[in-house]
Design a protein around this motif. Structure first.
Motif, PDB file in Angstrom:
ATOM      1  N   ALA A 172       0.833  -1.203   0.000  1.00 48.61           N
ATOM      2  CA  ALA A 172       0.000   0.000   0.000  1.00 48.61           C
ATOM      3  C   ALA A 172       0.868   1.253   0.000  1.00 48.61           C
ATOM      4  O   ALA A 172       0.575   2.230  -0.701  1.00 48.61           O
ATOM      5  CB  ALA A 172      -0.934  -0.008   1.206  1.00 48.61           C
ATOM      6  N   TYR A 173       1.937   1.233   0.779  1.00 40.46           N
ATOM      7  CA  TYR A 173       2.816   2.403   0.870  1.00 40.46           C
ATOM      8  C   TYR A 173       3.556   2.637  -0.446  1.00 40.46           C
ATOM      9  O   TYR A 173       3.693   3.778  -0.910  1.00 40.46           O
ATOM     10  CB  TYR A 173       3.823   2.205   1.998  1.00 40.46           C
ATOM     11  N   ALA A 174       3.997   1.561  -1.069  1.00 40.40           N
ATOM     12  CA  ALA A 174       4.822   1.698  -2.264  1.00 40.40           C
ATOM     13  C   ALA A 174       4.004   2.012  -3.514  1.00 40.40           C
ATOM     14  O   ALA A 174       4.506   2.684  -4.425  1.00 40.40           O
ATOM     15  CB  ALA A 174       5.630   0.408  -2.488  1.00 40.40           C
ATOM     16  N   HIS A 175       2.746   1.582  -3.560  1.00 38.73           N
ATOM     17  CA  HIS A 175       2.017   1.624  -4.826  1.00 38.73           C
ATOM     18  C   HIS A 175       0.744   2.455  -4.839  1.00 38.73           C
ATOM     19  O   HIS A 175       0.208   2.709  -5.920  1.00 38.73           O
ATOM     20  CB  HIS A 175       1.676   0.187  -5.264  1.00 38.73           C
ATOM     21  N   VAL A 176       0.220   2.844  -3.669  1.00 33.20           N
ATOM     22  CA  VAL A 176      -1.071   3.542  -3.637  1.00 33.20           C
ATOM     23  C   VAL A 176      -0.892   4.926  -3.022  1.00 33.20           C
ATOM     24  O   VAL A 176      -0.578   5.048  -1.832  1.00 33.20           O
ATOM     25  CB  VAL A 176      -2.118   2.732  -2.841  1.00 33.20           C
ATOM     26  N   PRO A 177      -1.072   5.997  -3.811  1.00 34.99           N
ATOM     27  CA  PRO A 177      -0.800   7.354  -3.320  1.00 34.99           C
ATOM     28  C   PRO A 177      -1.538   7.724  -2.035  1.00 34.99           C
ATOM     29  O   PRO A 177      -0.960   8.359  -1.144  1.00 34.99           O
ATOM     30  CB  PRO A 177      -1.244   8.232  -4.491  1.00 34.99           C
ATOM     31  N   TYR A 178      -2.818   7.354  -1.912  1.00 36.24           N
ATOM     32  CA  TYR A 178      -3.569   7.733  -0.708  1.00 36.24           C
ATOM     33  C   TYR A 178      -2.902   7.189   0.546  1.00 36.24           C
ATOM     34  O   TYR A 178      -2.733   7.903   1.539  1.00 36.24           O
ATOM     35  CB  TYR A 178      -5.014   7.213  -0.788  1.00 36.24           C
ATOM     36  N   TRP A 179      -2.512   5.907   0.505  1.00 37.33           N
ATOM     37  CA  TRP A 179      -1.940   5.295   1.695  1.00 37.33           C
ATOM     38  C   TRP A 179      -0.537   5.790   1.974  1.00 37.33           C
ATOM     39  O   TRP A 179      -0.148   5.952   3.141  1.00 37.33           O
ATOM     40  CB  TRP A 179      -1.985   3.773   1.565  1.00 37.33           C
ATOM     41  N   ARG A 180       0.240   6.075   0.937  1.00 37.16           N
ATOM     42  CA  ARG A 180       1.564   6.632   1.174  1.00 37.16           C
ATOM     43  C   ARG A 180       1.454   7.982   1.884  1.00 37.16           C
ATOM     44  O   ARG A 180       2.185   8.262   2.842  1.00 37.16           O
ATOM     45  CB  ARG A 180       2.327   6.794  -0.149  1.00 37.16           C
ATOM     46  N   GLU A 181       0.501   8.798   1.422  1.00 38.02           N
ATOM     47  CA  GLU A 181       0.292  10.102   2.053  1.00 38.02           C
ATOM     48  C   GLU A 181      -0.148   9.944   3.505  1.00 38.02           C
ATOM     49  O   GLU A 181       0.321  10.657   4.392  1.00 38.02           O
ATOM     50  CB  GLU A 181      -0.766  10.884   1.270  1.00 38.02           C
ATOM     51  N   LEU A 182      -1.054   8.992   3.767  1.00 39.84           N
ATOM     52  CA  LEU A 182      -1.536   8.802   5.134  1.00 39.84           C
ATOM     53  C   LEU A 182      -0.420   8.300   6.046  1.00 39.84           C
ATOM     54  O   LEU A 182      -0.281   8.757   7.197  1.00 39.84           O
ATOM     55  CB  LEU A 182      -2.710   7.820   5.130  1.00 39.84           C
ATOM     56  N   PHE A 183       0.397   7.340   5.582  1.00 37.49           N
ATOM     57  CA  PHE A 183       1.528   6.858   6.365  1.00 37.49           C
ATOM     58  C   PHE A 183       2.467   8.016   6.704  1.00 37.49           C
ATOM     59  O   PHE A 183       2.876   8.194   7.860  1.00 37.49           O
ATOM     60  CB  PHE A 183       2.289   5.789   5.584  1.00 37.49           C
ATOM     61  N   ASP A 184       2.843   8.797   5.680  1.00 39.16           N
ATOM     62  CA  ASP A 184       3.791   9.893   5.893  1.00 39.16           C
ATOM     63  C   ASP A 184       3.221  10.933   6.846  1.00 39.16           C
ATOM     64  O   ASP A 184       3.939  11.447   7.728  1.00 39.16           O
ATOM     65  CB  ASP A 184       4.142  10.544   4.557  1.00 39.16           C
ATOM     66  N   ARG A 185       1.938  11.252   6.683  1.00 39.85           N
ATOM     67  CA  ARG A 185       1.312  12.241   7.552  1.00 39.85           C
ATOM     68  C   ARG A 185       1.258  11.760   9.002  1.00 39.85           C
ATOM     69  O   ARG A 185       1.301  12.565   9.942  1.00 39.85           O
ATOM     70  CB  ARG A 185      -0.099  12.541   7.039  1.00 39.85           C
ATOM     71  N   SER A 186       1.183  10.441   9.192  1.00 42.94           N
ATOM     72  CA  SER A 186       1.100   9.877  10.539  1.00 42.94           C
ATOM     73  C   SER A 186       2.475   9.575  11.122  1.00 42.94           C
ATOM     74  O   SER A 186       2.568   9.125  12.279  1.00 42.94           O
ATOM     75  CB  SER A 186       0.270   8.584  10.510  1.00 42.94           C
ATOM     76  N   GLY A 187       3.531   9.786  10.345  1.00 45.05           N
ATOM     77  CA  GLY A 187       4.873   9.496  10.835  1.00 45.05           C
ATOM     78  C   GLY A 187       5.129   8.010  11.004  1.00 45.05           C
ATOM     79  O   GLY A 187       5.884   7.600  11.891  1.00 45.05           O
ATOM     80  N   VAL A 188       4.508   7.186  10.142  1.00 42.72           N
ATOM     81  CA  VAL A 188       4.614   5.730  10.257  1.00 42.72           C
ATOM     82  C   VAL A 188       5.254   5.172   8.994  1.00 42.72           C
ATOM     83  O   VAL A 188       4.956   5.616   7.880  1.00 42.72           O
ATOM     84  CB  VAL A 188       3.213   5.101  10.449  1.00 42.72           C
ATOM     85  N   ARG A 189       6.146   4.201   9.179  1.00 46.19           N
ATOM     86  CA  ARG A 189       6.729   3.473   8.061  1.00 46.19           C
ATOM     87  C   ARG A 189       6.119   2.076   8.017  1.00 46.19           C
ATOM     88  O   ARG A 189       5.676   1.549   9.050  1.00 46.19           O
ATOM     89  CB  ARG A 189       8.250   3.352   8.232  1.00 46.19           C
ATOM     90  N   PRO A 190       6.034   1.448   6.834  1.00 47.34           N
ATOM     91  CA  PRO A 190       5.437   0.101   6.759  1.00 47.34           C
ATOM     92  C   PRO A 190       6.072  -0.894   7.722  1.00 47.34           C
ATOM     93  O   PRO A 190       5.373  -1.737   8.295  1.00 47.34           O
ATOM     94  CB  PRO A 190       5.671  -0.301   5.304  1.00 47.34           C
ATOM     95  N   GLU A 191       7.397  -0.788   7.909  1.00 47.34           N
ATOM     96  CA  GLU A 191       8.067  -1.740   8.801  1.00 47.34           C
ATOM     97  C   GLU A 191       7.683  -1.551  10.265  1.00 47.34           C
ATOM     98  O   GLU A 191       7.974  -2.416  11.107  1.00 47.34           O
ATOM     99  CB  GLU A 191       9.582  -1.653   8.635  1.00 47.34           C
ATOM    100  N   ASP A 192       6.996  -0.437  10.582  1.00 44.66           N
ATOM    101  CA  ASP A 192       6.524  -0.234  11.959  1.00 44.66           C
ATOM    102  C   ASP A 192       5.306  -1.093  12.270  1.00 44.66           C
ATOM    103  O   ASP A 192       4.969  -1.293  13.441  1.00 44.66           O
ATOM    104  CB  ASP A 192       6.154   1.239  12.181  1.00 44.66           C
ATOM    105  N   ILE A 193       4.625  -1.589  11.236  1.00 41.69           N
ATOM    106  CA  ILE A 193       3.417  -2.388  11.432  1.00 41.69           C
ATOM    107  C   ILE A 193       3.800  -3.863  11.357  1.00 41.69           C
ATOM    108  O   ILE A 193       3.865  -4.460  10.288  1.00 41.69           O
ATOM    109  CB  ILE A 193       2.346  -2.065  10.364  1.00 41.69           C
ATOM    110  N   ARG A 194       4.056  -4.460  12.510  1.00 38.90           N
ATOM    111  CA  ARG A 194       4.505  -5.851  12.556  1.00 38.90           C
ATOM    112  C   ARG A 194       3.458  -6.785  13.157  1.00 38.90           C
ATOM    113  O   ARG A 194       3.517  -7.993  12.973  1.00 38.90           O
ATOM    114  CB  ARG A 194       5.809  -5.950  13.344  1.00 38.90           C
TER     115      ARG A 194
END
Length: 384
Positions: free
Chosen positions: A4-26
């Protein structure tokens, strides 16, 4: 999360705005690092922001919601994703006693089936998965007649519609007797369960689903609670943004584990439910939902005493709108003579547009019903 982070603009924006990286979700608990996404959030975005990059929208399967939750929305999936979700539906049907050689009648809002024609023809020749769809908007007497002609082994459909049909059946002279009745899309009250079970003479199993995820949960034959489809979704039940404990009520938030084309992460379904135990007492390894308390679709009563399915009224309203402006809506029959459409507007409609809606509704409801459309700033979520 990585996809989602790498391929979908909405989710990349939401992750970045929340200060979260995909590897933080384990773990599932780590999802709380991200905010809840609503249908309004996605409605406000263009399609290219919601789909994975490189996806051709023309080649996708679309599923438009009925709007029974008050928020019409269109979901897009790949063929592989659609096939996977159909397997989940088949698994649940099998759990409730249905086999491919049995006959299945679906009493729902009609939509086009898009199974590949070659496979569909082969399945028909083998007399497998014999299904018949019956329009839920038909009079209950007509639905019963079509069911009687087909004599299905399994009946599924909208809870309110099946309850109305069941009331017409004389238990001493049942025209057919299915092995099971599966309800969904609306709240199954104890009275409705009793009516359906007595009318059809069959056990009743409830399901909880949505177009976004197909099946979220389904009734356990032992405990009566709903097994969450934990291998396809992660379900959170939240109150004030925090997880509730077993027996407590909260908002249903779902993450789809296989939605890659159009991801749904911490997505609010707009429903209220009571959380069950983390593993069902029946021994199967599924978490449970004890009670779903949202989305109850009932019939409206016309001035002459006849009944009207809300979907039929909403279809007339949709046809009256050329440039769709309703983001969220609620239809209420306040009295026997008054029906109100409360609508949250994406843009301000003019007087002519409101007049066309009211005229279209009047043609369906009849002259004895006063219909009005109210533009409101928001519609709060309630137990009903």
């Amino acid at each position: 999360m990585h996809h989602a982070y790498a391929h979908v603009p909405y989710w990349r924006e939401l992750f970045d705005r929340s200060g979260v990286r995909p590897e933080d979700i384990r773990t599932a608990a780590d999802l709380a690092r991200l905010p809840v996404t609503t249908k309004q959030d996605l409605q406000a975005r263009s399609l290219d922001q919601l789909l994975a990059r490189g996806t051709d929208p023309a080649g996708l399967i679309t599923r438009s919601t009925s709007g029974s939750s008050g928020l019409p929305f269109t979901i897009r999936r790949s063929r592989a994703e659609e096939d996977l979700l159909r397997i989940v539906v088949a698994r649940i049907a099998h759990y409730h006693g249905f086999w491919p050689t049995l006959k299945h009648a679906k009493v729902t809002y009609p939509r086009e089936e898009d199974s590949p024609s070659a496979i569909g023809a082969l399945v028909r020749r083998m007399k497998l998965f014999r299904r018949r769809s019956i329009d839920c908007r038909l009079p209950a007497e007509e639905i019963l007649a079509r069911l009687t002609e087909f004599r299905p082994d399994l009946v599924s459909g909208y809870t309110g519609t099946l309850a109305r049909v069941a009331r017409l059946i004389d238990p001493s002279r049942r025209p057919f007797r299915p092995r099971a009745v599966v309800t969904g899309s609306e709240v199954l009250t104890p009275d409705m369960r009793r009516e359906i079970q007595e009318g059809f003479g069959a056990p009743v199993f409830d399901t909880y689903g949505s177009h976004e995820f197909t099946r979220v949960a389904y009734e356990c034959r032992v405990s009566g609670e709903l097994h969450v489809s934990d291998d396809t979704v992660i379900v959170e039940i939240l109150a004030n943004g925090r997880p509730v404990g077993p027996g407590e009520r909260g908002e249903v938030v779902v993450t789809g584990l296989h939605s890659l084309t159009m991801p749904f992460i911490r997505y609010s379904l707009g429903d209220l439910a009571v959380r069950g135990e983390d593993q069902c007492v029946c021994g199967q390894p599924y978490s449970t939902i004890r009670d779903v308390q949202g989305r109850m679709v009932d019939f409206f009563t016309r001035g002459d005493g006849t009944s009207l399915h809300p979907y039929e009224l909403m279809a007339a309203i949709r046809d009256a709108i050329d440039d769709w402006w309703i983001l969220e809506y609620q239809l209420v029959q306040e009295t026997r003579e008054t029906v109100v459409l409360r609508a949250v507007a994406g843009r301000q409609p003019d007087a002519g547009e409101l007049a066309r809606i009211e005229a279209a509704a009047a043609r369906v409801l009849g002259s004895d019903i006063d219909f009005r459309c109210e533009v409101v700033p928001g519609i709060p979520l309630t137990k009903g």
